[in-house]
Write a protein that holds these residues in place. Sequence first.
Motif, short mmCIF file in Angstrom:
data_model
loop_
_atom_site.label_atom_id
_atom_site.label_comp_id
_atom_site.label_asym_id
_atom_site.label_seq_id
_atom_site.Cartn_x
_atom_site.Cartn_y
_atom_site.Cartn_z
N ALA A 22 -53.43 43.15 -37.71
CA ALA A 22 -53.24 42.06 -36.74
C ALA A 22 -51.81 41.55 -36.77
O ALA A 22 -51.09 41.72 -37.75
CB ALA A 22 -54.21 40.92 -37.04
N ARG A 23 -51.41 40.93 -35.66
CA ARG A 23 -50.11 40.26 -35.58
C ARG A 23 -50.31 38.84 -35.08
O ARG A 23 -51.09 38.60 -34.15
CB ARG A 23 -49.16 41.01 -34.64
N ILE A 24 -49.57 37.92 -35.69
CA ILE A 24 -49.63 36.51 -35.30
C ILE A 24 -48.30 36.14 -34.65
O ILE A 24 -47.23 36.32 -35.24
CB ILE A 24 -49.87 35.62 -36.53
N ILE A 42 -55.05 31.52 -29.50
CA ILE A 42 -55.52 32.46 -28.47
C ILE A 42 -55.63 33.83 -29.13
O ILE A 42 -54.66 34.36 -29.68
CB ILE A 42 -54.53 32.52 -27.29
N VAL A 43 -56.83 34.40 -29.11
CA VAL A 43 -57.06 35.73 -29.67
C VAL A 43 -57.21 36.71 -28.51
O VAL A 43 -58.04 36.51 -27.62
CB VAL A 43 -58.32 35.75 -30.56
N ALA A 72 -50.73 32.84 -30.82
CA ALA A 72 -51.48 33.95 -30.22
C ALA A 72 -51.65 35.05 -31.26
O ALA A 72 -50.74 35.32 -32.05
CB ALA A 72 -50.75 34.49 -28.99
N VAL A 73 -52.81 35.68 -31.25
CA VAL A 73 -53.12 36.72 -32.23
C VAL A 73 -53.57 37.98 -31.50
O VAL A 73 -54.47 37.93 -30.66
CB VAL A 73 -54.22 36.25 -33.21
N VAL A 101 -61.89 38.59 -36.67
CA VAL A 101 -60.54 38.05 -36.46
C VAL A 101 -60.60 36.56 -36.12
O VAL A 101 -59.81 35.76 -36.64
CB VAL A 101 -59.81 38.85 -35.35
N CYS A 102 -61.54 36.16 -35.27
CA CYS A 102 -61.68 34.74 -34.93
C CYS A 102 -61.95 33.90 -36.17
O CYS A 102 -61.37 32.82 -36.35
CB CYS A 102 -62.80 34.55 -33.91
#
Length: 228
Positions: A22-24, A42-43, A72-73, A101-102
């Motif tokens: 994942a990236r943030i 925001i995913v 945002a992810v 992820v959430c």
Amino acid sequence: MSSNIEVESCKVDSEDAVKLHARIFKPRREEHEERPNSNLAIVLVHPFSLLGGCQALLRGIASGLAANGYTAVTFDTRGAGKSTGRATLTGFAEVKDVIAVCRWVCQNLGVDKIVLVGSSAGAPIAGSAVDQVEQVVGYVSLGYPFGLMASVLFGRHHKSILQSLKPKLFVMGTRDGFTSVSQLKNKLKSASGRTETHLIEGVSHFQMEGPHYDSDMVNLICNFISSL
């Protein structure tokens, strides 16, 4: 990429020992603390991984959202990009990835509200997760594949998002090759709760996915969040 945002990479554990990359994307801290929505993230869920979909396709939108003050992810669902596991045809295992992820976002980023955004096949996958995560407060679909052919793969996802009472926005080009405007309207007749549509005249499915429309998607998502 804008100098007023920060990007970090991380790993998230999903079910079945799957590791998700994942990236943030975050506004720089001093700017973020001034935002009224600092408790919201925001995913984003990318298009169909079996056709090459990956989180890199959502980088432009995620960067734009961060530049507007939101966290945002993005992430690669199982079998995509650097994530482990195997992609599925119907996307039901990938729903578990969205939920994971959430939950990770809520536990690690200090947020208690999430807006889920799904692009193309990511829209039905995200839609099936909406009511399985209490912190999700809204949903945005970018090119939901409601058409007959796409429904062979994703039709069993439709009921989850159409019956959800959480606010929903469906964005689509009027020349989307997977879903006609009439198919979209017919599907949404049965939708529960607040349901909005935004049609982009003369634009195809893959055009809307392209970087030329990233800023339009960012504006639509930001306006939707402001209305919640």
